[in-house]
Design a protein around this motif. Structure first.
Motif, PDB file in Angstrom:
ATOM      1  N   MET A 194       0.840  -1.201   0.000  1.00 13.76           N
ATOM      2  CA  MET A 194       0.000   0.000   0.000  1.00 13.76           C
ATOM      3  C   MET A 194       0.877   1.253   0.000  1.00 13.76           C
ATOM      4  O   MET A 194       0.631   2.198  -0.763  1.00 13.76           O
ATOM      5  CB  MET A 194      -0.922  -0.032   1.217  1.00 13.76           C
ATOM      6  N   CYS A 197       2.558   1.646  -3.334  1.00 13.97           N
ATOM      7  CA  CYS A 197       1.569   2.114  -4.309  1.00 13.97           C
ATOM      8  C   CYS A 197       1.356   3.625  -4.146  1.00 13.97           C
ATOM      9  O   CYS A 197       1.323   4.372  -5.135  1.00 13.97           O
ATOM     10  CB  CYS A 197       0.284   1.338  -4.058  1.00 13.97           C
ATOM     11  N   ALA A 201       2.302   6.374  -6.969  1.00 12.44           N
ATOM     12  CA  ALA A 201       1.235   7.250  -7.480  1.00 12.44           C
ATOM     13  C   ALA A 201       1.602   8.706  -7.204  1.00 12.44           C
ATOM     14  O   ALA A 201       1.401   9.577  -8.065  1.00 12.44           O
ATOM     15  CB  ALA A 201      -0.101   6.881  -6.836  1.00 12.44           C
ATOM     16  N   LEU A 210       1.571  12.973  -0.786  1.00 11.40           N
ATOM     17  CA  LEU A 210       1.329  11.534  -0.850  1.00 11.40           C
ATOM     18  C   LEU A 210       2.648  10.768  -0.800  1.00 11.40           C
ATOM     19  O   LEU A 210       2.764   9.734  -0.133  1.00 11.40           O
ATOM     20  CB  LEU A 210       0.541  11.183  -2.125  1.00 11.40           C
TER      21      LEU A 210
ATOM     22  N   ALA B 142      -6.496   2.413  -6.287  1.00 10.12           N
ATOM     23  CA  ALA B 142      -5.544   1.883  -5.316  1.00 10.12           C
ATOM     24  C   ALA B 142      -5.824   2.509  -3.967  1.00 10.12           C
ATOM     25  O   ALA B 142      -6.000   3.721  -3.868  1.00 10.12           O
ATOM     26  CB  ALA B 142      -4.114   2.210  -5.738  1.00 10.12           C
ATOM     27  N   VAL B 143      -5.883   1.674  -2.954  1.00  3.60           N
ATOM     28  CA  VAL B 143      -5.986   2.158  -1.581  1.00  3.60           C
ATOM     29  C   VAL B 143      -4.565   2.490  -1.134  1.00  3.60           C
ATOM     30  O   VAL B 143      -3.698   1.617  -1.122  1.00  3.60           O
ATOM     31  CB  VAL B 143      -6.587   1.080  -0.655  1.00  3.60           C
ATOM     32  N   VAL B 152      -6.632   6.415  -4.653  1.00  4.27           N
ATOM     33  CA  VAL B 152      -6.210   7.175  -5.826  1.00  4.27           C
ATOM     34  C   VAL B 152      -6.540   6.376  -7.083  1.00  4.27           C
ATOM     35  O   VAL B 152      -6.677   5.159  -7.045  1.00  4.27           O
ATOM     36  CB  VAL B 152      -4.701   7.521  -5.808  1.00  4.27           C
ATOM     37  N   ILE B 154      -5.530   4.971 -10.712  1.00  5.17           N
ATOM     38  CA  ILE B 154      -4.343   4.575 -11.477  1.00  5.17           C
ATOM     39  C   ILE B 154      -4.769   4.548 -12.950  1.00  5.17           C
ATOM     40  O   ILE B 154      -5.733   3.857 -13.299  1.00  5.17           O
ATOM     41  CB  ILE B 154      -3.849   3.172 -11.058  1.00  5.17           C
TER      42      ILE B 154
END
Lengths: 302, 302
Positions: A194, A197, A201, A210, B142-143, B152, B154
């Protein structure tokens, strides 16, 4: 700076202001590599060509490209060993990039990566590309395949500044490896996914917040940070001064933090060094943007 | 379709052509939720408002927004339970999106997500957002944070087509969970990170080949695929017909594959269904682009 909190063994980035320099010349007397000198801040390196990362990388190049000559090299170390700053990768990349410039038919960059990884294996026993790739290509790199290795560039939020602090305390890579668990709970691996990711992102969309909130290392930090006196306090101090996050550089003991303004980066630098001071650890530090250039060839004699 | 091979419990995407429909009206007689009917392909659902995902989500909404009324709902299931297609999330999202349209002050989408997750917890015992988020927002989601949850989007390589095949075989989510290991080797978690990194880099750069090469699930597939007869053959057949990859949808037994052309997608669909046929399993399938719309409100009476 490898690992980058969320990308254990896969992410790495290059910085400015510190590095190794390797001077390379052709040696027509054979197909070996002669280490003529090792200088700079750290001279106690193996001079056996098979074990030194720079020469091991060049031996791989000579063999793979069937060169009819060898090389002589001089290594000037700028990156302290056992600092978590990827010094073995730096020397291998420097040697390979310089030697490649001397070839009538230069090798493509994927092949240079493979030679450098042979050098990395000579130093650490494992052929990871997480340090080698950013030294070679610059920027923030991700290893996305291992056989054959494939590396991609990850963009970074604009204006990002890196603060690297090296407390004077040597952590051998093998000790740092020994501090790792062999297994991790699946729930923890999922949570780490997570954060990876979110980090990626954030990088691709330029969302520095983020990225910062995702700079969480569940795999290595819980055990490795114990080898770094003051680690938790250093992070708290960095965050208080506006850092997006702070984590271990490579296998430590160096730490890196990211900030988005020069004043914040300077304050983070001072605060982190002060924490190490309190733990009776002198330190060096470097502040600046990510290095997007990677290894460069300088004219001989500079 | 949750998990998406590389993002166990964090990634999910929505598809067209199959879904649940929930009809919602205000009920001024109290602050409860009355399930008036459950129809469609699967009617054996809990009608206790606390245990049904749609009503549990609405109860959370009523409580959190201090509504002075309740709701009456009719649920029309289109997604088979135990299919790995996120049916419990679909009902919760449909109910919440419809109910929100009836409010004088509609709730922002992050709060809708939270209500839906309460519904998901009623069904599965765990409040994951990996199925709820794509049903609510559409696209590939995506968490990236769990407390509070943050989701968010992707991006996906242009022209990507999804093939979803549901073999008629029920796998209870709890059995699929029980098939998971509690711990994974660190080296495997790192390798999975590498594939996640390649997948996301491929998505953000539009590199369909990189996305396909990264569709590798080391966490759940080795054990869960044993619950799906013909799984390995289905993947081999899909890859042979040009699929970028094939993996388990959610906790299975449905599988999804991605392709970049309509003819390839149709051939993949036929090949995968043929494999299940050989294992005496009837199947349903859906082919089409990713659904970027998420749940939509239809006029009453349609």
């Amino acid at each position: 700076v490898a690992n980058v909190a969320v990308g254990f063994d896969i992410l790495g980035f290059a910085i400015h202001g510190v590095g190794d320099r390797v001077t390379v010349s052709k040696d027509s007397t054979g197909r070996g590599v002669l280490i003529e000198s090792i200088g700079g801040i750290f001279v106690d390196l193996p001079t056996d060509p098979q074990r030194n990362t720079a020469s091991a990388a060049l031996l791989a190049m000579i063999e793979d490209r069937r060169l009819d000559h060898g090389f002589r090299i001089s290594i000037e170390k700028g990156i302290p060993l056992g600092s978590g700053m990827g010094g073995s990768a730096a020397s291998a990349v420097a040697a390979v990039v310089a030697a490649n410039r001397l070839l009538a038919e230069p090798a493509p960059s994927e092949e240079l990566l493979a030679y450098c990884m042979v050098g990395e294996r000579a130093a650490s026993g494992a052929a990871h590309a997480d340090n080698v790739a950013p030294c070679l290509y610059g920027g923030l790199t991700a290893v996305v395949a291992s056989d054959p290795p494939r590396v991609v560039q990850i963009p970074l939020p604009p204006g990002l500044l890196n603060v690297l602090v090296h407390p004077h305390l040597e952590v051998a890579t093998r000790d740092a490896r020994a501090a790792l668990r062999h297994e991790v709970p699946l729930a923890e691996a999922v949570e780490q996914s997570m954060y990876l990711c979110g980090f990626l992102a954030g990088c691709f969309t330029g969302d520095a917040g983020l990225v910062g909130g995702s700079l969480v290392d569940l795999f290595a930090e819980p055990t490795r940070s114990r080898l770094i006196p003051g680690f938790a306090a250093a992070r708290a101090a960095a965050l208080e001064r506006g850092a997006l996050g702070l984590a271990i550089s490579g296998s430590g003991p160096s730490v890196f933090a990211w900030a988005t303004t020069e004043p914040a980066a300077r304050q983070v630098e001072a605060a982190v060094r002060q924490v190490f001071d309190k733990h009776a650890l002198a330190s060096d530090s470097w502040v600046g943007p990510i290095n997007h250039q990677g290894a460069v060839v300088e004219p001989a004699g500079r």
